[in-house]
Design a protein around this motif. Structure first.
Motif, PDB file in Angstrom:
ATOM      1  N   LEU A  32       0.932  -1.336  -0.197  1.00 38.15           N
ATOM      2  CA  LEU A  32      -0.048  -0.017  -0.023  1.00 38.15           C
ATOM      3  C   LEU A  32       0.839   1.238   0.160  1.00 38.15           C
ATOM      4  N   VAL A  33       2.256   1.388  -0.224  1.00 42.38           N
ATOM      5  CA  VAL A  33       2.849   2.387  -0.155  1.00 42.38           C
ATOM      6  C   VAL A  33       2.754   3.368  -1.504  1.00 42.38           C
ATOM      7  N   SER A  34       2.001   2.849  -2.252  1.00 43.38           N
ATOM      8  CA  SER A  34       1.759   3.952  -3.230  1.00 43.38           C
ATOM      9  C   SER A  34       0.351   4.882  -3.044  1.00 43.38           C
ATOM     10  N   LEU A  35      -0.058   4.443  -1.846  1.00 40.74           N
ATOM     11  CA  LEU A  35      -1.355   5.238  -1.416  1.00 40.74           C
ATOM     12  C   LEU A  35      -0.511   6.646  -0.601  1.00 40.74           C
ATOM     13  N   THR A  36      -1.345   7.769  -0.946  1.00 35.37           N
ATOM     14  CA  THR A  36      -1.110   8.963  -0.330  1.00 35.37           C
ATOM     15  C   THR A  36      -1.631   8.836   1.058  1.00 35.37           C
ATOM     16  N   PRO A  37      -0.988   9.665   2.100  1.00 33.83           N
ATOM     17  CA  PRO A  37      -1.692   9.668   3.402  1.00 33.83           C
ATOM     18  C   PRO A  37      -3.253   9.619   3.365  1.00 33.83           C
ATOM     19  N   PRO A  38      -3.698  10.709   2.686  1.00 30.54           N
ATOM     20  CA  PRO A  38      -5.064  10.551   2.875  1.00 30.54           C
ATOM     21  C   PRO A  38      -5.814   9.623   2.476  1.00 30.54           C
ATOM     22  N   GLU A  39      -5.324   8.907   1.320  1.00 29.15           N
ATOM     23  CA  GLU A  39      -5.919   7.554   0.529  1.00 29.15           C
ATOM     24  C   GLU A  39      -5.702   6.463   1.745  1.00 29.15           C
ATOM     25  N   LEU A  40      -4.735   6.352   2.284  1.00 26.09           N
ATOM     26  CA  LEU A  40      -4.454   5.251   3.503  1.00 26.09           C
ATOM     27  C   LEU A  40      -5.436   5.768   4.567  1.00 26.09           C
TER      28      LEU A  40
END
Length: 146
Positions: A32-40
């Motif tokens: 999930l490292v491709s997620l931005t902090p808001p997406e996470l």
């Protein structure tokens, strides 16, 4: 699946378990490292809220949270997943315990991630929570960091 299912009498013990599980199982969040902090935040917030069984503090490794997402998770499970994601993504992180109670007893935990020079709260525990919005807590203590 690795989790801690024991009586933890102090919030500091919960913080130690969160830090240990995040460091040990950060790979559970590596995809999930491709997620931005808001997406996470949105990803973890979509997991239903569920309290631990009475009298037991259960802190789960992130993989268990993800595989059993439909069963729900509480704040410490979410804090562990966010901290593990931060480790996998290379962000500095810290887990904090907070309170709004008149007696200042710490009752809630979440993770903050440092983005640039700013510590951003990522508290996806409740449906009413918003990404990066600091709350007005009456007491606060850092429990784990990395």
């Amino acid at each position: 699946m690795k989790s801690t299912r024991e009586k933890l009498f102090k919030v500091e013990q919960t913080g130690e378990q969160i830090g240990r599980l995040a460091r040990q199982y950060w790979q559970d969040m590596a995809d999930l490292v491709s997620l931005t902090p808001p997406e996470l935040f949105s990803y973890v917030q979509a997991i239903p809220y569920r309290r631990d069984p009475p009298g037991v503090e259960l802190v789960q490794r992130p993989l268990y949270l993800r595989l059993e997402a439909a069963r729900g998770a509480d704040c410490d499970d979410r804090a562990t997943a966010v901290a593990a994601w931060a480790i996998a993504s290379g962000y500095p992180w810290r887990v904090v315990a907070v309170s709004r109670r008149p007696d200042l007893r710490l009752h809630h935990v979440f993770t903050e991630v440092r983005l640039g020079a700013t510590w951003v709260p990522i508290d996806p525990t409740y449906p009413t929570s918003s990404y990066g919005r600091p709350e007005n807590w009456s007491a606060r203590k850092t429990l784990a960091e990395g």
